[in-house]
Design an enzyme around this catalytic site. Sequence first.
Site, PDB file in Angstrom:
ATOM      1  N   ASP A 148      11.826  -1.035   2.572  1.00 53.76           N
ATOM      2  CA  ASP A 148      12.102  -2.468   2.461  1.00 53.76           C
ATOM      3  C   ASP A 148      13.364  -2.744   3.280  1.00 53.76           C
ATOM      4  OD1 ASP A 148      10.446  -1.699   0.216  1.00 53.76           O
ATOM      5  OD2 ASP A 148      10.952  -3.592  -0.768  1.00 53.76           O
ATOM      6  N   LYS A 156       8.603 -10.116   2.166  1.00 58.47           N
ATOM      7  CA  LYS A 156       9.257 -10.112   0.849  1.00 58.47           C
ATOM      8  C   LYS A 156      10.266 -11.246   0.774  1.00 58.47           C
ATOM      9  CE  LYS A 156      12.305  -6.964  -1.761  1.00 58.47           C
ATOM     10  NZ  LYS A 156      12.870  -5.591  -1.773  1.00 58.47           N
ATOM     11  N   LYS A 211       5.578  -9.733  -1.361  1.00 63.35           N
ATOM     12  CA  LYS A 211       6.335  -9.207  -2.495  1.00 63.35           C
ATOM     13  C   LYS A 211       7.356 -10.245  -2.932  1.00 63.35           C
ATOM     14  CE  LYS A 211       9.609  -5.548  -3.843  1.00 63.35           C
ATOM     15  NZ  LYS A 211      10.205  -4.242  -3.474  1.00 63.35           N
TER      16      LYS A 211
END
Length: 233
Positions: free
Chosen positions: A97, A161, A190
């Site tokens: 991430d 995300k 996400k």
Amino acid sequence: MGKIQISPKELASYFDHTQLRAWASHEDFVKLCKESMEYGFKMVAINPAQVVRCRKLLKGSPVHVGAAIGFPLGQTTIEDKVNETKTAILNGSDEIDYVINITELKERNYGFIEKEMAEITEVCRKNKVISKVIFENCYLTDQEKEELCRIALNVRPDFIKTSTGFGTAGASFEDVALMKRMVGDEIKIKAAGGVRTLDTALKMIDLGVSRIGSTAGVSIVEELKMGMQAGTP
């Protein structure tokens, strides 16, 4: 409890169980990994320095180890982020991430943003590791979020995300809806930051997220179990 019906096991599989505090102790990581295995969370979300530790703690389990790259500000060079990604993968990370360079986005240096995304995504792709791009939406205009989605559609990371959880705000329903409208089913989404209740988690899932990053996964799954025992519709 929302529009969808879901089992505790299914709900748990959406969660990236998170421990990103700078002062976290070894026992905090033991707890994180133990809970992740017990509940069946998808991943532990940790800083890169803890990848080796958590990989050992999770040995033999299906729980992934996720490393947060350029975290939480995104203000390191592309080269630094790429090297950090490679090291995390070498140490046993299954998922990455990373935080975009918000300054370059604000300057409309979209070529830089695409290059950064492409290089990190390619390292992940070559190593069969999941890639997630953190937008940090609380600092962005809707136009900037849309531009990031367009770049992501060119590069094709596995996920986009909403947030780090360290900004001025976390995931919002409006931002998830915008991201879903832009990428459809082409890229997974996400939601992270501020997802602390069952109702919020279920609404996020209903809006189309495939993962939820949270420190509250245990309490959310327990809230679902209690509701089921009480016969809550």
